[in-house]
Design an enzyme around this catalytic site. Structure first.
Site, PDB file in Angstrom:
ATOM      1  N   ARG A 202       0.805  -1.232   0.000  1.00  0.00           N
ATOM      2  CA  ARG A 202       0.000   0.000   0.000  1.00  0.00           C
ATOM      3  C   ARG A 202       0.838   1.282   0.000  1.00  0.00           C
ATOM      4  O   ARG A 202       0.480   2.280   0.619  1.00  0.00           O
ATOM      5  CB  ARG A 202      -0.958   0.014   1.213  1.00  0.00           C
ATOM      6  CG  ARG A 202      -2.004  -1.070   1.209  1.00  0.00           C
ATOM      7  CD  ARG A 202      -3.016  -0.916   0.096  1.00  0.00           C
ATOM      8  NE  ARG A 202      -3.955  -2.028   0.082  1.00  0.00           N
ATOM      9  CZ  ARG A 202      -3.775  -3.153  -0.597  1.00  0.00           C
ATOM     10  NH1 ARG A 202      -2.688  -3.319  -1.342  1.00  0.00           N
ATOM     11  NH2 ARG A 202      -4.672  -4.111  -0.549  1.00  0.00           N
ATOM     12  N   SER A 251     -11.470   0.250   2.628  1.00  0.00           N
ATOM     13  CA  SER A 251     -10.804  -0.340   3.798  1.00  0.00           C
ATOM     14  C   SER A 251     -10.170   0.750   4.640  1.00  0.00           C
ATOM     15  O   SER A 251      -9.437   1.591   4.110  1.00  0.00           O
ATOM     16  CB  SER A 251      -9.705  -1.300   3.354  1.00  0.00           C
ATOM     17  OG  SER A 251     -10.271  -2.410   2.725  1.00  0.00           O
ATOM     18  N   GLU A 328      -5.047   2.724   6.522  1.00  0.00           N
ATOM     19  CA  GLU A 328      -4.751   2.780   5.090  1.00  0.00           C
ATOM     20  C   GLU A 328      -5.248   4.121   4.534  1.00  0.00           C
ATOM     21  O   GLU A 328      -4.768   4.600   3.520  1.00  0.00           O
ATOM     22  CB  GLU A 328      -5.485   1.605   4.433  1.00  0.00           C
ATOM     23  CG  GLU A 328      -5.507   1.594   2.950  1.00  0.00           C
ATOM     24  CD  GLU A 328      -6.163   0.342   2.381  1.00  0.00           C
ATOM     25  OE1 GLU A 328      -5.776  -0.786   2.782  1.00  0.00           O
ATOM     26  OE2 GLU A 328      -7.045   0.489   1.544  1.00  0.00           O
TER      27      GLU A 328
HETATM   28  N1  EPU Z   1     -13.805 -11.362   7.659  1.00  0.00           N
HETATM   29  C1  EPU Z   1     -14.448 -11.581   8.831  1.00  0.00           C
HETATM   30  N2  EPU Z   1     -15.177 -10.550   9.370  1.00  0.00           N
HETATM   31  C2  EPU Z   1     -15.255  -9.328   8.757  1.00  0.00           C
HETATM   32  C3  EPU Z   1     -14.571  -9.115   7.565  1.00  0.00           C
HETATM   33  C4  EPU Z   1     -13.838 -10.156   7.028  1.00  0.00           C
HETATM   34  O1  EPU Z   1     -14.379 -12.641   9.417  1.00  0.00           O
HETATM   35  O2  EPU Z   1     -15.934  -8.464   9.310  1.00  0.00           O
HETATM   36  C5  EPU Z   1     -13.040 -12.477   7.052  1.00  0.00           C
HETATM   37  C6  EPU Z   1     -13.679 -12.914   5.755  1.00  0.00           C
HETATM   38  O3  EPU Z   1     -14.695 -13.855   5.982  1.00  0.00           O
HETATM   39  C7  EPU Z   1     -12.498 -13.493   5.008  1.00  0.00           C
HETATM   40  C8  EPU Z   1     -11.305 -12.663   5.495  1.00  0.00           C
HETATM   41  O4  EPU Z   1     -11.749 -12.032   6.689  1.00  0.00           O
HETATM   42  O5  EPU Z   1     -12.292 -14.820   5.380  1.00  0.00           O
HETATM   43  C9  EPU Z   1     -10.850 -11.652   4.476  1.00  0.00           C
HETATM   44  O6  EPU Z   1     -11.867 -10.712   4.203  1.00  0.00           O
HETATM   45  P1  EPU Z   1     -12.058 -10.047   2.754  1.00  0.00           P
HETATM   46  O7  EPU Z   1     -12.127 -11.120   1.741  1.00  0.00           O
HETATM   47  O8  EPU Z   1     -13.172  -9.092   2.821  1.00  0.00           O
HETATM   48  O9  EPU Z   1     -10.708  -9.307   2.470  1.00  0.00           O
HETATM   49  P2  EPU Z   1      -9.928  -8.233   3.309  1.00  0.00           P
HETATM   50  O10 EPU Z   1      -8.583  -8.754   3.585  1.00  0.00           O
HETATM   51  O11 EPU Z   1     -10.690  -7.753   4.476  1.00  0.00           O
HETATM   52  C10 EPU Z   1      -8.916  -6.985   1.235  1.00  0.00           C
HETATM   53  C11 EPU Z   1      -8.716  -5.546   0.865  1.00  0.00           C
HETATM   54  C12 EPU Z   1      -9.990  -4.948   0.285  1.00  0.00           C
HETATM   55  C13 EPU Z   1     -10.469  -5.795  -0.867  1.00  0.00           C
HETATM   56  C14 EPU Z   1     -10.647  -7.222  -0.395  1.00  0.00           C
HETATM   57  C15 EPU Z   1     -11.053  -8.129  -1.498  1.00  0.00           C
HETATM   58  C16 EPU Z   1      -7.124  -4.538   2.394  1.00  0.00           C
HETATM   59  C17 EPU Z   1      -6.916  -3.808   3.671  1.00  0.00           C
HETATM   60  N3  EPU Z   1      -8.366  -4.820   2.064  1.00  0.00           N
HETATM   61  O12 EPU Z   1      -9.863  -7.000   2.295  1.00  0.00           O
HETATM   62  O13 EPU Z   1      -9.663  -3.701  -0.193  1.00  0.00           O
HETATM   63  O14 EPU Z   1     -11.665  -5.308  -1.349  1.00  0.00           O
HETATM   64  O15 EPU Z   1      -9.398  -7.710   0.141  1.00  0.00           O
HETATM   65  O16 EPU Z   1     -10.106  -8.190  -2.465  1.00  0.00           O
HETATM   66  O17 EPU Z   1      -6.179  -4.815   1.692  1.00  0.00           O
HETATM   67  C18 EPU Z   1      -9.983  -1.376  -0.459  1.00  0.00           C
HETATM   68  O18 EPU Z   1      -8.875  -1.351  -0.987  1.00  0.00           O
HETATM   69  O19 EPU Z   1     -10.649  -0.334  -0.246  1.00  0.00           O
HETATM   70  C19 EPU Z   1     -10.505  -2.655  -0.044  1.00  0.00           C
HETATM   71  C20 EPU Z   1     -11.709  -2.740   0.446  1.00  0.00           C
END
Ligand code: EPU
Length: 335
Positions: A202, A251, A328
């Site tokens: 990032r 995020s 972020e």
């Molecule tokens: N999860 C939970 N509870 C929650 C949220 C997530 O248990 O409240 C679990 C989900 O079930 C999953 C894991 O956490 O098993 C990962 O969650 P998710 O797939 O939503 O991905 P993330 O790591 O939270 C990242 C990026 C997002 C992007 C998503 C999908 C970061 C900080 N975030 O989120 O980026 O949309 O992957 O690719 O890198 C953005 O850039 O604005 C953004 C939202």
């Protein structure tokens, strides 16, 4: 000046620079004479940020082209006026007292996106800083190019995405970028090739004050139906897991990066969820019920509401897990 006024002047704390105070008649005149793009005075940043929060910018300017941007930089330098790039205002929290000086958005001026090289297996696509990330993904779908499908739904501009090495589902800007063109504070245009770009999670290291003007992405030729399906899947997944029906910052926190190789990265959303912090409300802002890493503006939220939630999350997560979450989002402006 009466003695009472003199007394007050002596004893009261020096006021901070007020809204518009930096923008003298001379600056207004120069803007009117030298700058071709759109200029809005005392413009609410609610209108220009994805979370719909923020005080006034003294000047909100949209240059039409590089020459125009140079003019703006020159006026700012010569008149000693702070200069802030906003982009599409996603992932950005503007504080309630707004932003002093010039706030600059490179759209709709910098919105060209086109194929600039066509090889046997790849195409190079150039996108200017003001192009929406979605428009780059759309062009890749049209031309059957693969590589950026996962970026669909990331709010924001190419300029912002490059500067913060945006990513989703394991794909980051750094994986597809070939070259980035910047404008330095001194007004020089420079193209930096992939090998010389210092990306990290990032983040992209750039000379201080430099603006990203455009980037070239190398994408592989692929199968249109597969690309289309992939994009659709990513869109569905996002709609299913993220609170897209409320204004937000995207995020809020970075995912904590693994300390050792081969360790699976943790998700900030999951950590916040497991710490039991979802659904907490401060003023008009709430930690989303749907995804722990989202703070939504439910109703007329103030930046201070969001900042209280951010600090609360940091504190509670640290207390419960020992993990120090980092934001972020970019926080701009004055309290
Ligand atoms: N999860 C939970 N509870 C929650 C949220 C997530 O248990 O409240 C679990 C989900 O079930 C999953 C894991 O956490 O098993 C990962 O969650 P998710 O797939 O939503 O991905 P993330 O790591 O939270 C990242 C990026 C997002 C992007 C998503 C999908 C970061 C900080 N975030 O989120 O980026 O949309 O992957 O690719 O890198 C953005 O850039 O604005 C953004 C939202």
């Amino acid at each position: 000046m009466t003695w009472q006024e003199e007394m007050l002047k002596k004893w009261l704390p020096k006021p901070k620079v007020g809204v518009g105070q930096l923008i003298t008649d001379a600056v207004r005149d120069r803007l009117a004479r030298e700058f071709k793009g759109e200029v809005l005075f005392r413009e609410s940043m609610k209108e220009h940020t994805s979370i719909r929060i923020g005080g006034m910018a003294d000047v909100f300017a949209r240059p039409q082209n590089v020459e125009d941007l140079r003019v703006l930089l020159k006026i700012a330098n010569e008149e000693n006026i702070p200069f802030t790039f906003l982009g599409w205002g996603s992932n950005t929290l503007v504080r309630d007292a707004g932003i002093r000086g010039f706030v600059v958005a490179l759209m709709p001026g910098f919105s060209k996106v086109e194929v600039v090289a066509d090889e046997a297996d790849t195409m190079d696509v150039m996108a200017e800083a003001g192009v929406k990330i979605g428009a780059l993904v759309e062009l890749s779908r049209e031309k059957s190019l693969t590589g950026v499908e996962a970026l669909i739904g990331i709010p924001g501009s190419i300029g912002g995405a490059v500067v913060m090495n945006a990513g989703a589902r394991g794909v980051e800007i750094k994986d597809v970028v070939r070259e980035v063109t910047i404008l330095t504070l001194e007004g020089e245009i420079k193209s930096i090739s992939r090998e010389k770009l210092e990306f990290s999670y990032r983040h992209l290291k750039l000379p201080r004050g430099a603006a990203v003007l455009s980037a070239v992405f190398r994408l592989n030729k692929g199968n249109q139906e597969e690309i289309q399906n992939q994009i659709r899947q990513y869109q569905l997944k996002r709609a299913e897991t993220q609170p897209l029906n409320f204004p937000s910052l995207g995020s809020v926190f970075k995912n904590p990066q693994p300390q050792k190789k081969n360790e699976v990265p943790l998700s900030a959303g999951q950590i916040i969820d497991e710490a039991g912090l979802k659904n907490i409300r401060v003023g008009g802002a709430r930690i989303s019920e749907k995804h722990g890493n989202f703070i939504v503006n439910e109703k007329d939220a103030k930046a201070k509401d969001v900042l209280v939630l951010i600090n609360l999350v940091k504190e509670k997560v640290k207390e419960k897990t020992g993990i120090q979450l980092e934001t972020e989002v970019k926080v701009l402006g004055e309290e």
